[in-house]
Design an enzyme around this catalytic site. Sequence first.
Site, PDB file in Angstrom:
ATOM      1  N   CYS A   1       1.932  -1.328   6.029  1.00  0.00           N
ATOM      2  CA  CYS A   1       1.199  -0.109   5.653  1.00  0.00           C
ATOM      3  C   CYS A   1       1.234   0.903   6.791  1.00  0.00           C
ATOM      4  O   CYS A   1       1.292   2.104   6.545  1.00  0.00           O
ATOM      5  CB  CYS A   1      -0.234  -0.460   5.266  1.00  0.00           C
TER       6      CYS A   1
ATOM      7  N   GLU B   1       6.003   6.780  -0.056  1.00  0.00           N
ATOM      8  CA  GLU B   1       6.032   5.631   0.854  1.00  0.00           C
ATOM      9  C   GLU B   1       7.111   4.682   0.340  1.00  0.00           C
ATOM     10  O   GLU B   1       6.921   4.026  -0.692  1.00  0.00           O
ATOM     11  CB  GLU B   1       4.658   4.949   0.811  1.00  0.00           C
TER      12      GLU B   1
ATOM     13  N   GLY C   1      -3.881  -2.830  -0.875  1.00  0.00           N
ATOM     14  CA  GLY C   1      -2.729  -2.678  -1.759  1.00  0.00           C
ATOM     15  C   GLY C   1      -2.365  -1.212  -1.870  1.00  0.00           C
ATOM     16  O   GLY C   1      -2.712  -0.407  -1.005  1.00  0.00           O
ATOM     17  N   SER C   2      -1.698  -0.867  -2.945  1.00  0.00           N
ATOM     18  CA  SER C   2      -1.214   0.510  -3.079  1.00  0.00           C
ATOM     19  C   SER C   2      -2.352   1.442  -3.505  1.00  0.00           C
ATOM     20  O   SER C   2      -3.366   1.003  -4.051  1.00  0.00           O
ATOM     21  CB  SER C   2      -0.100   0.547  -4.112  1.00  0.00           C
ATOM     22  N   THR C   3      -2.147   2.723  -3.256  1.00  0.00           N
ATOM     23  CA  THR C   3      -3.161   3.713  -3.627  1.00  0.00           C
ATOM     24  C   THR C   3      -3.356   3.725  -5.137  1.00  0.00           C
ATOM     25  O   THR C   3      -4.493   3.810  -5.621  1.00  0.00           O
ATOM     26  CB  THR C   3      -2.741   5.093  -3.093  1.00  0.00           C
TER      27      THR C   3
ATOM     28  N   GLU D   1      -8.189  -0.589   1.321  1.00  0.00           N
ATOM     29  CA  GLU D   1      -7.158  -0.301   2.334  1.00  0.00           C
ATOM     30  C   GLU D   1      -5.876  -0.044   1.573  1.00  0.00           C
ATOM     31  O   GLU D   1      -5.308  -0.965   0.986  1.00  0.00           O
ATOM     32  CB  GLU D   1      -6.983  -1.486   3.287  1.00  0.00           C
TER      33      GLU D   1
HETATM   34  P1  NAD Z   1      -0.393  -3.646  -5.198  1.00  0.00           P
HETATM   35  O1  NAD Z   1      -1.385  -2.550  -5.247  1.00  0.00           O
HETATM   36  O2  NAD Z   1       0.685  -3.703  -6.201  1.00  0.00           O
HETATM   37  O3  NAD Z   1      -1.135  -5.061  -5.306  1.00  0.00           O
HETATM   38  C1  NAD Z   1      -2.145  -5.465  -4.405  1.00  0.00           C
HETATM   39  C2  NAD Z   1      -2.977  -6.555  -5.044  1.00  0.00           C
HETATM   40  O4  NAD Z   1      -3.704  -6.020  -6.147  1.00  0.00           O
HETATM   41  C3  NAD Z   1      -2.198  -7.731  -5.607  1.00  0.00           C
HETATM   42  O5  NAD Z   1      -2.921  -8.909  -5.333  1.00  0.00           O
HETATM   43  C4  NAD Z   1      -2.173  -7.438  -7.098  1.00  0.00           C
HETATM   44  O6  NAD Z   1      -2.026  -8.593  -7.878  1.00  0.00           O
HETATM   45  C5  NAD Z   1      -3.536  -6.838  -7.305  1.00  0.00           C
HETATM   46  N1  NAD Z   1      -3.685  -5.966  -8.470  1.00  0.00           N
HETATM   47  C6  NAD Z   1      -2.734  -5.354  -9.193  1.00  0.00           C
HETATM   48  N2  NAD Z   1      -3.297  -4.595 -10.155  1.00  0.00           N
HETATM   49  C7  NAD Z   1      -4.642  -4.734 -10.022  1.00  0.00           C
HETATM   50  C8  NAD Z   1      -5.776  -4.180 -10.694  1.00  0.00           C
HETATM   51  N3  NAD Z   1      -5.633  -3.319 -11.707  1.00  0.00           N
HETATM   52  N4  NAD Z   1      -7.007  -4.521 -10.274  1.00  0.00           N
HETATM   53  C9  NAD Z   1      -7.169  -5.359  -9.236  1.00  0.00           C
HETATM   54  N5  NAD Z   1      -6.133  -5.909  -8.554  1.00  0.00           N
HETATM   55  C10 NAD Z   1      -4.894  -5.601  -8.949  1.00  0.00           C
HETATM   56  O7  NAD Z   1       0.157  -3.599  -3.712  1.00  0.00           O
HETATM   57  P2  NAD Z   1       1.359  -4.413  -3.077  1.00  0.00           P
HETATM   58  O8  NAD Z   1       2.624  -3.902  -3.676  1.00  0.00           O
HETATM   59  O9  NAD Z   1       1.043  -5.880  -3.134  1.00  0.00           O
HETATM   60  O10 NAD Z   1       1.258  -3.965  -1.550  1.00  0.00           O
HETATM   61  C11 NAD Z   1       1.924  -2.850  -1.041  1.00  0.00           C
HETATM   62  C12 NAD Z   1       0.973  -1.689  -0.846  1.00  0.00           C
HETATM   63  O11 NAD Z   1      -0.148  -2.089  -0.086  1.00  0.00           O
HETATM   64  C13 NAD Z   1       1.593  -0.535  -0.064  1.00  0.00           C
HETATM   65  O12 NAD Z   1       1.231   0.702  -0.651  1.00  0.00           O
HETATM   66  C14 NAD Z   1       0.961  -0.644   1.316  1.00  0.00           C
HETATM   67  O13 NAD Z   1       0.928   0.558   2.061  1.00  0.00           O
HETATM   68  C15 NAD Z   1      -0.393  -1.145   0.960  1.00  0.00           C
HETATM   69  N6  NAD Z   1      -1.014  -1.797   2.096  1.00  0.00           N
HETATM   70  C16 NAD Z   1      -2.072  -1.201   2.710  1.00  0.00           C
HETATM   71  C17 NAD Z   1      -2.648  -1.783   3.821  1.00  0.00           C
HETATM   72  C18 NAD Z   1      -3.823  -1.154   4.521  1.00  0.00           C
HETATM   73  O14 NAD Z   1      -4.475  -1.846   5.280  1.00  0.00           O
HETATM   74  N7  NAD Z   1      -4.139   0.094   4.282  1.00  0.00           N
HETATM   75  C19 NAD Z   1      -2.134  -2.982   4.313  1.00  0.00           C
HETATM   76  C20 NAD Z   1      -1.044  -3.564   3.668  1.00  0.00           C
HETATM   77  C21 NAD Z   1      -0.495  -2.962   2.559  1.00  0.00           C
END
Ligand code: NAD
Length: 472
Positions: free
Chosen positions: A281, A378, A225-227, A247
């Site tokens: 990503c 990003e 997910g996001s940083t 990741e």
């Molecule tokens: P996000 O961080 O908003 O959410 C990711 C997941 O985390 C979701 O399932 C969400 O419900 C959950 N979540 C939210 N808050 C949480 C918390 N406090 N504790 C635990 N889980 C929580 O990310 P997104 O908007 O779904 O995805 C986009 C981001 O993911 C972009 O920054 C992208 O670059 C990144 N990404 C990285 C990779 C990689 O392999 N490095 C791959 C795909 C996407």
Amino acid sequence: MSDAISFDTFKLAINGWLEDASGSFAVVNPATEAVIAQAPDCSAEQLDKAVAAARKAFRSWKVVPLAERAEMLRAAAARLTEYLEPLTALLTYEHGKPLADARAEIQNAARWFNAFADIDLPVERRPEPNGRVAEIRRVPVGVVGAIAPWNFPVSLAAWKLAPALLAGNTVVLKPSPFTPLTTLKIGELLLDLFPAGVLNTIAGSDHLGPLMSGHPDIDKIAFTGSTATGKAVMRGAAGTLKRLTLELGGNDPAIVLPDADVDAVAERLFWGAFANAGQICVAAKRVYVHDSIYDRFAAKMAELARNNPPAPGDAAGTRIGPVQNRQQFERVKAMIEEARNTGLRLISDPGAMTGPGYFIAPTIVDNPPEDAPVVKEEPFGPLLPLLRYTDIADAIARANDSEYGLASSVWSADPDKAAEVGRQLEAGTVWINTILGITPSLPFGGHKQSGIGVENSEAGLHEYTNLQVIIR
Ligand code: NAD
């Protein structure tokens, strides 16, 4: 598996059973903005139940021979393949991506299950100088909480499930609330393949992720997910010192050298930036083009943008779908507005972006300053800055001037020269004359604030184990 699987109802899969939740949340089709389903909102008590089931199942799952666990992964791959078409349609329906991309994503998930099934975890035996023998084993960590984002809900879940289960862990899997349906359906489809409690699939609104990262009886969080969220996960995980694979985001540079084939590279990078509506990503997110070819390159990119307007993912010939959700749509629109308002020129302009549907045409910004938000942040959508450079050392320094370090690419008629540039880039993956090719056999992970640890390959499998040394 019975043909009675319904693709209209969605349930949690906990301890070998399907169950409803007392609450629910709406799932929206991003191409129409219509609510297409209510997903069950897993309660804190149901999460506890899933974790307890996973804990109980861990005792017997960890001693199942690896070869048998591998066979179950192969069966999971076969089950996904058997239901390829309905899963493809469902993924496009909830995510918005073109059908061909959704199909490829389900196929990739099956590919990952099969690929991990071929990896071994051999015990290393080493004679010690004192005459004793050290046996170095890799034992499973325990209960894994797998948390996936919405951009590739199925394949990024498979990246976690396959190694976690092969290594002998049990799993509680949670998709993003924006895209829970296909994952829940896969949890249901795989239910009879694993012993009860080994794989639990839950979904929930925003309360659920933090409950998982802070849960006292989860041993590891595998998160994509996001940083910013990755940092929250890390804070939550600190209480019980959970193992972590994170990741996270990327702001991936591409550097085009002056000898590159302009039309061919522009086309590769157009798709490297705008596939999945830019929500990848490792998409190209900053493209540095040598001054001597910049104008021709920009013209080719503009032509590609004109010829590839976004359309519903289930319409014939669509290659770019809508942005996945309203939040992301508003964010990307705001970044485009910001670029317009600060006087930046758009090489391709998306127009009004009024909907219905979260459609944004591929948008390319002409040589913004390095400190513009469109360069620094990003966008995670169909928005790309093209940047001029004259001196390669300057391009490398600008490419590296980021808190992120996920992936990058270098493009040239001379692959050795490009690789020489690539070795100077601060990123976990550097592609030479290619982009977006991730395979199960190579370690994938971010440098800097793009992550901790790796996924895929033996190295990724090892992240689901603790080392144990027996000295005898
Ligand atoms: P996000 O961080 O908003 O959410 C990711 C997941 O985390 C979701 O399932 C969400 O419900 C959950 N979540 C939210 N808050 C949480 C918390 N406090 N504790 C635990 N889980 C929580 O990310 P997104 O908007 O779904 O995805 C986009 C981001 O993911 C972009 O920054 C992208 O670059 C990144 N990404 C990285 C990779 C990689 O392999 N490095 C791959 C795909 C996407």
